[in-house]
Design an enzyme around this catalytic site. Structure first.
Site, PDB file in Angstrom:
ATOM      1  N   HIS A   1       0.861  -1.192   0.000  1.00 41.98           N
ATOM      2  CA  HIS A   1       0.000   0.000   0.000  1.00 41.98           C
ATOM      3  C   HIS A   1       0.898   1.243   0.000  1.00 41.98           C
ATOM      4  O   HIS A   1       1.863   1.306   0.768  1.00 41.98           O
ATOM      5  CB  HIS A   1      -0.921  -0.006   1.231  1.00 41.98           C
ATOM      6  CG  HIS A   1      -1.840   1.164   1.241  1.00 41.98           C
ATOM      7  ND1 HIS A   1      -2.951   1.229   0.428  1.00 41.98           N
ATOM      8  CD2 HIS A   1      -1.782   2.340   1.917  1.00 41.98           C
ATOM      9  CE1 HIS A   1      -3.556   2.395   0.612  1.00 41.98           C
ATOM     10  NE2 HIS A   1      -2.856   3.087   1.505  1.00 41.98           N
TER      11      HIS A   1
ATOM     12  N   ALA B   1      10.496   3.191  -1.983  1.00 40.02           N
ATOM     13  CA  ALA B   1       9.925   2.332  -0.941  1.00 40.02           C
ATOM     14  C   ALA B   1       9.316   1.031  -1.498  1.00 40.02           C
ATOM     15  O   ALA B   1       9.806  -0.056  -1.201  1.00 40.02           O
ATOM     16  CB  ALA B   1       8.876   3.115  -0.146  1.00 40.02           C
TER      17      ALA B   1
END
Ligand code: GAR
Length: 199
Positions: A111, A181
């Site tokens: 996410h 990330a």
């Protein structure tokens, strides 16, 4: 279990996270698992091309066409292929409790925010970055977590922070969160969970 964990990756769009997993498998970052199958709910997803180029079986499972049979069909495909780990990599369908409990502690999602911020129903893709910029947070990031019946509510596996820049747009932020990330912590998390499963 002694051999590699069998991984299925569920996608809906561009598939850059799928690509990060394929690359990590090639470079040895993922050594305890092997991507056996890619399933897309969208027949136009570029992720399907990425799978084909990498020689991975790719299947389309269209929710609109299958209706109530969507999840039972997915379960049947995953079970018959003896899949150990399901990775949701930009998969834009919410899965029911029936599905998530069938594969408890075996489904992983990436996410694009630091959960519990900007997550849950309605927060997906660019919307997440728009919400972060509108709120004015200075740090965002990505989270990899197990999937349960609560959208984005399962146990966190890894997180990585990304600083927001003054001139960021949702698009520039999305790209940086992916590069800094998502593409790093998703393969690392898949290796971690694969290693634990084959123990
Ligand atoms: C990624 O940013 C992923 O984190 C996000 O969609 C994008 C898919 O990109 N997922 C969600 O928002 C799920 N709630 P990709 O198809 O290039 O991997």
């Amino acid at each position: 279990m002694s051999s590699k964990a069998k991984i299925a990756v569920l996608v809906s769009g561009g598939g850059t996270n799928l690509q990060a997993l394929i690359d990590a498998q090639r470079s040895g970052i993922i050594a305890s698992g092997e991507i056996k199958l890619v399933i897309s709910n969208n027949e136009g997803a570029y992720a399907l091309e990425r799978a084909k180029k990498a020689g991975i079986s790719a299947i389309v499972c269209n929710k609109k066409v299958l209706g109530d049979e969507f999840e039972p069909t997915l379960i049947e495909i995953l079970d018959s292929n003896h899949i150990d780990i399901i990775v949701l990599a930009g998969f834009m369908c919410i899965l029911s409790e029936r599905f998530t409990s069938h594969f408890a502690n075996r489904i992983i999602n990436v996410h694009p925010s630091l959960i519990p911020a900007f997550c849950g129903k309605g927060f997906y893709g660019l919307r997440v970055h728009e919400a972060a910029l509108n709120y004015g947070v200075k740090v965002t990031g990505a989270t990899v977590h197990f999937v349960n019946e609560i959208p984005d509510g399962g146990k966190i596996i890894m997180q990585k922070a990304v600083y927001i820049k003054e001139n960021d747009t949702p698009e520039t932020l999305q790209r940086r969160v992916m590069e800094e990330a998502e593409w790093k912590i998703l393969p690392m998390s898949v290796e971690k969970v694969s290693k634990e499963i084959i123990k």
